[in-house]
Enzyme design. Structure first.
Site, short mmCIF file in Angstrom:
data_model
loop_
_atom_site.label_atom_id
_atom_site.label_comp_id
_atom_site.label_asym_id
_atom_site.label_seq_id
_atom_site.Cartn_x
_atom_site.Cartn_y
_atom_site.Cartn_z
N SER A 166 81.92 26.09 65.67
CA SER A 166 80.65 25.40 65.45
C SER A 166 79.89 25.32 66.76
O SER A 166 80.37 24.76 67.74
CB SER A 166 80.92 24.00 64.90
OG SER A 166 79.81 23.16 65.18
N ASP A 315 73.92 29.98 58.01
CA ASP A 315 72.62 29.49 57.53
C ASP A 315 71.97 30.45 56.53
O ASP A 315 71.07 30.07 55.79
CB ASP A 315 71.66 29.28 58.71
CG ASP A 315 72.09 28.10 59.57
OD1 ASP A 315 72.88 27.26 59.08
OD2 ASP A 315 71.66 28.02 60.74
C1 S3P Z 1 73.20 25.25 64.81
C2 S3P Z 1 74.48 25.58 64.51
C3 S3P Z 1 74.96 25.81 63.15
C4 S3P Z 1 73.84 25.96 62.14
C5 S3P Z 1 72.72 25.01 62.37
C6 S3P Z 1 72.16 25.15 63.78
C7 S3P Z 1 72.84 25.07 66.22
O1 S3P Z 1 75.81 24.75 62.81
O2 S3P Z 1 74.33 25.81 60.82
O3 S3P Z 1 71.67 25.23 61.45
O4 S3P Z 1 71.64 25.11 66.55
O5 S3P Z 1 73.75 24.89 67.04
P1 S3P Z 1 77.37 24.78 63.23
O6 S3P Z 1 77.52 25.78 64.31
O7 S3P Z 1 77.72 23.44 63.68
O8 S3P Z 1 78.07 25.21 61.99
#
Ligand code: S3P
Length: 430
Positions: A166, A315
C-alpha cells in the site's frame, strides 16, 4: 441526490487533453511542500474535493498558498502551527493516512476526520506501525477509525515489513521517518512495490532515500528539503475511464494527452492490451516522473485472469471490470482483497451492479469472476464511490443506463461528465 442518465453512444474518435491532474501526485505536492523552507511551485494541481481538502489542511498548519493564474505558490511555515480546529480530510484515505504519518512526528495536537465513508475505513494499518515506534495516535476502536487524534512525539528508527502493498502505508511511514530527527535510518518493505511517487518526489527534493525494489531506506532530514517545482501530469486512473470506453465501443479511438506513465500506474492499460485492444504509449518527458500520450483503439476483447501486481491496478479494477463484461469468456480477479476497503467494498459493489446490468458476475473472497455478455438498460447506485459512479457511466455508453448518487465524482474528476458528453448524451437530474 444527483442521478446521471447516460444514453447509448455511437463510435467516437477523440483527443482529450484535459483529463483531471493526477490525484496521488497532487496530494503529495501539498503535503511535501511542508518539508521545505522555501516556496514550492505547483502547476496543474488537481482542483477536486479530495485534493482541495488536503490543501486546506496544509493551510491550517500555517502554510501560505497563492494561486497565480492557476499556478500554486505554496510557502510553508517556519514551524507547523497547532490548528485550533479539526482537519477535514473529506472522502480521502490518502490525505488521512499520509497526514497521520507526517503529523505523528510534528510538535502539537491534531485531529483528523472525514465524511461518513472515510469514517468507516481502516486506519490501523498506519496507526499500529506508527504507535509501535512511539507515535501517540488514538481514535475510535483503539485508533482504527476516525476521528484520529495525534499528539506529536519522538518517532524511533524502525525496520517495518508491511503485510500489504500500500502506497498510503508506505508514504505514512516514510514521512514519519524523514521528519524524525533520528541519526539512524529507518527501513520499510512491502510484498510487492506499490506506486512510488513518494520516493521519487522526495528524492527529487533532495531527501536521502535509497530504493531497492520494494525495500526503502530512509535517512532523516538533517536540513529542510528543496522546494518542489512541478507540473502535475494527467491522472492515468481518471484517463482510463475513456480508455475503456474506446475499447468497448466498436470503431472508436481516443488519444489521452500528457498522462503520467509511471509503470506502477499503467498496468490496467497493459491488461486492456492483453485482452486485445490496441494500446500505444508515446513517451514525451521525464521530470520526477515519465509522462506522455496514450492511444487506444477498439477491438474485440477476450477474457483475462488477473492476480499479480494488484496494487498497480487497484483503482482501475472497477472500470476494467466493465471491459471484462464485454470480453469473450470468463475473466477472473484474485488477490484483490484490498478492493473491499476502498471508498466502498468494490468487490461486492462491482458484482452487485454488474448483475443489475444483466451480466453474470460471481463474488469471491478476494476478487470476482465476470462472464462477458450482453448489457441491458440498467439503474444502479454508486454507493458514494466516485470510481463506481464513473465505471457504470462508462458501462452505460453501450446500452444506456442510470446511475444514482453521482456527486462523489467531484472528489477526483470534476470535468468527467463534461468529457463524457463529448461521446454521448448525458443528463443530470436531482
Ligand atoms: C494512493 C494509493 C492507493 C490508491 C489510492 C491512492 C496514493 O491506495 O488506491 O487511490 O496516493 O498513495 P493503497 O496504496 O493504500 O492501496
Amino acid at each position: 441526490m444527483n442521478v446521471l442518465h447516460v444514453n447509448k453512444a455511437i463510435s467516437f474518435n477523440l483527443q482529450i487533453s484535459d483529463i483531471a491532474p493526477d490525484k496521488s501526485i497532487s496530494h503529495r505536492c501539498a503535503i511535501f511542500s511542508l518539508l521545505s523552507d522555501k516556496t514550492s511551485i505547483v502547476r496543474n494541481y488537481l482542483q477536486a474535493e479530495d485534493t482541495l481538502c488536503t490543501l486546506n489542511i496544509v493551510k491550517s498548519l500555517g502554510t501560505e498558498v497563492k494561486d497565480e493564474d492557476g499556478v500554486l505558490h505554496i510557502t510553508p511555515p517556519s514551524c507547523i502551527a497547532e490548528p485550533p480546529l479539526i482537519l477535514d480530510c473529506g472522502n480521502s484515505g490518502t490525505a488521512m493516512r499520509l497526514l497521520m504519518g507526517f503529523l505523528s512526528s510534528c510538535e502539537g495536537f491534531f485531529v483528523l476526520h472525514g465524511d461518513k465513508y472515510l469514517s468507516s475505513r481502516p486506519m490501523k494499518r498506519v496507526a499500529a506501525p506508527l504507535k509501535n515506534v512511539g507515535a501517540k495516535i488514538d481514535g475510535r476502536q483503539n485508533g482504527d477509525l476516525s476521528p484520529i487524534c495525534i499528539r506529536g512525539a519522538k518517532i524511533e528508527p524502525f525496520d517495518y515489513k508491511s503485510p500489504i502493498s500500500s502506497a498510503q502505508v508506505k508514504s505514512a511511514l516514510i514521512l514519519a521517518a524523514i521528519n524524525s530527527k533520528n541519526n539512524t535510518p529507518s527501513i520499510f518493505s512491502e510484498p510487492e512495490l506499490s506506486r512510488d511517487h513518494t520516493e521519487r518526489m522526495l528524492k527529487g527534493m533532495g531527501a536521502d532515500i535509497v530504493c531497492e525494489n520494494n525495500k526503502i531506506i530512509v535517512y532523516p532530514n538533517k536540513k529542510p528539503l528543496h522546494p518542489l517545482d512541478i507540473s502535475v501530469p494527467s491522472d492515468p486512473s481518471s484517463a482510463f475511464f475513456f480508455a475503456v470506453a474506446a475499447a468497448i465501443i466498436p470503431n472508436s479511438k481516443v488519444i489521452l494527452k500528457d498522462v503520467l506513465l509511471n509503470k506502477t500506474r499503467i498496468e490496467a492499460y497493459k491488461i486492456l492490451q492483453k485482452m486485445g485492444a490496441n494500446v500505444e504509449f508515446i513517451k514525451k518527458e521525464n521530470k520526477y516522473e515519465s509522462v506522455g500520450d496514450i492511444e487506444i483503439q477498439s477491438a474485440p476483447l477476450k477474457a483475462v485472469e488477473v492476480s499479480e501486481n494488484i496494487s498497480w491496478l487497484i483503482d482501475e479494477l472497477p472500470v476494467l471490470s466493465i471491459a471484462f463484461a464485454h470480453a469473450q469468456g470468463i475473466s477472473k480477479v484474485r488477490n484483490a482483497k484490498e478492493l473491499r476497503v476502498k471508498e466502498s467494498d468494490r468487490i461486492s459493489v462491482v458484482v452487485k451492479n454488474l448483475n443489475l446490468c444483466g451480466i453474470e458476475a460471481i463474488e469471491k473472497e478476494d476478487g470476482y469472476d465476470i462472464k462477458g455478455g450482453k448489457f441491458k438498460d440498467f439503474r444502479v447506485n454508486s454507493f458514494g464511490d466516485h470510481r463506481i459512479a464513473m465505471s457504470f457511466a462508462i458501462a452505460a455508453v453501450v446500452c444506456g443506463g442510470i446511475i444514482e448518487d453521482t456527486e462523489c465524482i467531484n472528489t477526483s474528476f470534476p470535468n468527467f461528465i463534461e468529457l463524457l458528453s463529448k461521446i454521448t448524451q448525458v443528463e443530470i437530474k436531482s
